[in-house]
Design an enzyme around this catalytic site. Sequence first.
Site, PDB file in Angstrom:
ATOM      1  N   ARG B  58       0.649  -1.234  -0.082  1.00  0.00           N
ATOM      2  CA  ARG B  58      -0.254  -0.011  -0.119  1.00  0.00           C
ATOM      3  C   ARG B  58       0.903   1.112  -0.117  1.00  0.00           C
ATOM      4  O   ARG B  58       0.860   2.107  -0.824  1.00  0.00           O
ATOM      5  CB  ARG B  58      -0.969   0.015   1.365  1.00  0.00           C
ATOM      6  CG  ARG B  58      -1.797   1.294   1.535  1.00  0.00           C
ATOM      7  CD  ARG B  58      -2.230   1.214   2.823  1.00  0.00           C
ATOM      8  NE  ARG B  58      -2.117  -0.258   3.423  1.00  0.00           N
ATOM      9  CZ  ARG B  58      -2.852  -1.220   3.205  1.00  0.00           C
ATOM     10  NH1 ARG B  58      -4.030  -1.150   2.667  1.00  0.00           N
ATOM     11  NH2 ARG B  58      -2.707  -2.466   3.930  1.00  0.00           N
ATOM     12  N   THR B  59       1.937   1.325   1.011  1.00  0.00           N
ATOM     13  CA  THR B  59       2.461   2.715   1.020  1.00  0.00           C
ATOM     14  C   THR B  59       3.412   2.668  -0.090  1.00  0.00           C
ATOM     15  O   THR B  59       3.362   3.927  -0.783  1.00  0.00           O
ATOM     16  CB  THR B  59       3.377   2.373   2.420  1.00  0.00           C
ATOM     17  OG1 THR B  59       2.703   2.260   3.482  1.00  0.00           O
ATOM     18  CG2 THR B  59       4.293   3.716   2.552  1.00  0.00           C
ATOM     19  N   LYS B  86      23.949  -9.260   5.502  1.00  0.00           N
ATOM     20  CA  LYS B  86      25.173  -9.713   4.886  1.00  0.00           C
ATOM     21  C   LYS B  86      25.935  -8.901   4.101  1.00  0.00           C
ATOM     22  O   LYS B  86      26.992  -8.964   3.721  1.00  0.00           O
ATOM     23  CB  LYS B  86      24.282 -10.932   3.994  1.00  0.00           C
ATOM     24  CG  LYS B  86      23.919 -12.142   4.763  1.00  0.00           C
ATOM     25  CD  LYS B  86      23.534 -13.176   4.216  1.00  0.00           C
ATOM     26  CE  LYS B  86      22.629 -14.346   4.737  1.00  0.00           C
ATOM     27  NZ  LYS B  86      21.690 -14.952   4.239  1.00  0.00           N
ATOM     28  N   ARG B 108      11.781   2.986   3.548  1.00  0.00           N
ATOM     29  CA  ARG B 108      10.993   2.213   4.534  1.00  0.00           C
ATOM     30  C   ARG B 108      11.942   1.359   4.845  1.00  0.00           C
ATOM     31  O   ARG B 108      12.857   0.609   4.206  1.00  0.00           O
ATOM     32  CB  ARG B 108       9.999   1.510   3.671  1.00  0.00           C
ATOM     33  CG  ARG B 108       9.478   0.151   4.465  1.00  0.00           C
ATOM     34  CD  ARG B 108       8.717   0.340   5.633  1.00  0.00           C
ATOM     35  NE  ARG B 108       7.341   1.117   5.309  1.00  0.00           N
ATOM     36  CZ  ARG B 108       6.226   0.411   5.532  1.00  0.00           C
ATOM     37  NH1 ARG B 108       5.986  -0.750   5.317  1.00  0.00           N
ATOM     38  NH2 ARG B 108       5.247   1.298   5.088  1.00  0.00           N
ATOM     39  N   HIS B 136       5.909   6.704  11.282  1.00  0.00           N
ATOM     40  CA  HIS B 136       5.346   6.385   9.759  1.00  0.00           C
ATOM     41  C   HIS B 136       4.636   7.767   9.511  1.00  0.00           C
ATOM     42  O   HIS B 136       3.289   7.909   9.742  1.00  0.00           O
ATOM     43  CB  HIS B 136       4.376   5.317   9.865  1.00  0.00           C
ATOM     44  CG  HIS B 136       4.050   4.887   8.585  1.00  0.00           C
ATOM     45  ND1 HIS B 136       4.356   5.660   7.356  1.00  0.00           N
ATOM     46  CD2 HIS B 136       3.261   3.827   8.086  1.00  0.00           C
ATOM     47  CE1 HIS B 136       3.763   5.023   6.354  1.00  0.00           C
ATOM     48  NE2 HIS B 136       3.051   3.825   6.861  1.00  0.00           N
TER      49      HIS B 136
END
Lengths: 432, 309
Positions: B58-59, B86, B108, B136
């Site tokens: 969605r975002t 890693k 994000r 957020h």
Amino acid sequence: MSKLIRGGRVLDPASGLDDIHDLLIEGDKINDLGPPGALDKKLDSVEVIDADGLWVVPGLIDLHTHLREPGEEYKETVLSGSQAAAAGGFTSICCMPNTKPANDNAAVTDLILRRAAEADLVRVFPVGAISQGQKGELLAEYAELKEAGAVAVSDDGIAVMNSQLMRRALEYAQVFNLPVISHAEDRDLAGDGVMHEGVVSTRLGLREIPSAAEDVMVFRDCSLAELTGGRLHIAHVSSAGAVELVRQFKAKGVQVTAEATPHHFTLTDEALENFDTNLKVNPPIRSSFDLTAIQQGLADGTIDAIATDHAPHSTIEKDVEFDYAAFGMIGLETAFPLTLRLVDQGLLSPLEAIEKLTSNPARIIGVDLGRLTPGLPADVTLIDPNREFTVDVNQFRSKSRNSPFHGWQLRGKTVMVLRDGKVIFTEENTSG
Amino acid sequence: MQFRKKDLLGIKQLEPEEINLILETSETFKEISTRPIKKVPTLRGRTVVHLFYEPSTRTRTSFEIAAKRLSADTFNISASTSSIVKGETLLDTARNLEAMNPDVIVLRHSAAGAPHLLARHVQAAVINAGDGMHEHPTQALLDLLTIKDKKGTIAGQTVAIIGDIAHSRVARSNIWALTKMGARVLVAGPTTMIPHDLDKLGVEVFYRPEDVIPKADVIMMLRIQLERQGQMLLPSLREYARVFGLNEEKLSQAKPDVLIMHPGPINRGVEISPAVADGPYSVILDQVNNGVAVRMALLYLLIGGEKDE
């Protein structure tokens, strides 16, 4: 060759001396102390060191350093750590066993001591592991460690979760007159926390380490010291609860001592608001309530020693997201000026401050150092208590730069350091 | 007034006037999305990188639609958390991106503070699209816009946030946003999911939803992450749904004009029953719609206007 340190303010906590005195060193030993001029005729050829305006104190002793050798020499070595220590005014440091491999045997202890002899700077006192491989399962060989030169045992960095093992360590270490240094942390309660649990962790959404994670283990270990009669030393006290527990068990006559770090008596968790990974340490920097309790504990003698928990890390471990950063900050080169702030605040007298960096740590590890007594090794530090300077991590002797005090204005500069009568640091000769 | 910040890292750093500016700008951008040709040339030639270290549908889609409707060029980079542990560090990735001169990096990340780290090292504007459990901010802004649309004002509203507060970046950003804008904030949830000293953030703390539902003008339900069951935080999803979930029975105690919000994705039958999620009080899809407008406004305010620096 003899050296006369002339006209300084001599602070010797063991004897209570705090006065303008001359101090005479002959060879590697302290020869005599006396009022200004009293020693002038004692020897013909002396090198005179002018200490006017300086503090002349026993060489500082750090109970808690990480030298990273063997295994992580890119962060620090015995040599670079010794240079940092000398620059910070220390003449003796105790190095923790969480090297790679862990210092749980004579071979590793020997290696560290050989490197220290090659460096020929500060005295290095290795701390052996409590358990084999610091795995918290089986006792390490304390006889072998002691014979090789270890002065204490600790599983620093990895708390001993098994209470039975901790009991046996406190019992068995008595045979060899070794103190057991506790990294007091309930690892289940601490979980994967990265900072102190409080309003700041709530705001930042960072996973938390409650004070209770420390308190319950300090209680457990003090209780086990009471049960066994063992000698317990609590490393890096960070919580108000831990201070109070040590106070109570000391009052009961239990053989427990404690140390606090400069960062725990200087900083609060509010400083973490900008996610500076240099402030990520274990135990975490806690609230102003805890800070006040630690300062009170230092003032009333509950906390015996100031120790750095000098924990070097490179940018590989620190220039990353806060969650992924390693725990620890370096401290050897800022410990004294930060301690001096407690004197400025009226919490400690100059003698009490020096005591927590010299005679008290010496007593805890059972070495005959940390005092200015004729006949003892001439470990002496000269400090200018009034000199202001700006902390610059790029000037540090340590291989690492992970200090949150970069840019701070502090007071109190190391001017000269002698170990066994030998100059191991002067301001001019920065190579050590 | 001009928007002068380089980045949008969190609601914490915003002044109420800046929040109002973003909301007002969002209103003007809403209309574009209703046109047959949903595109304006405002950010033509600008580059927006969507750097997502956590899965998001969605975002990320919302940001991408927002950028494209403003004619910006967009690029998506997805990395799993395991590959960064890693491989390349965030800063190395940032330095490489920086060498290609993006105007905005939308990040994000699962670690709190990651956007702050990035923002210190790149010239591009950084927008926090969710960092760990921390903030957020665009979600809180679209929530504010939704409340303002439906209620007329934000100040004076009583907003109940219900569920897993401790692990929620949406809750934290909304607590900053709502308290700054003058709303009264009530929270409710199991004690295991209420973080330490939460009341010091200016909210009233309760445990049971029944204690806050009758007082609320707006109810925000938070997503419960299913893996919390294994972390000793709750005995079972079954008990969670019964005690802390929002269903029609609990909703019957609410005000007649209550709004039901949820940041998504919803767990139907856990924190919210299907009847409530799809019911007449739900504005969940309005929130999604407003998300595009808010993100268009932010892109415009950060890189679209002239800045006198």
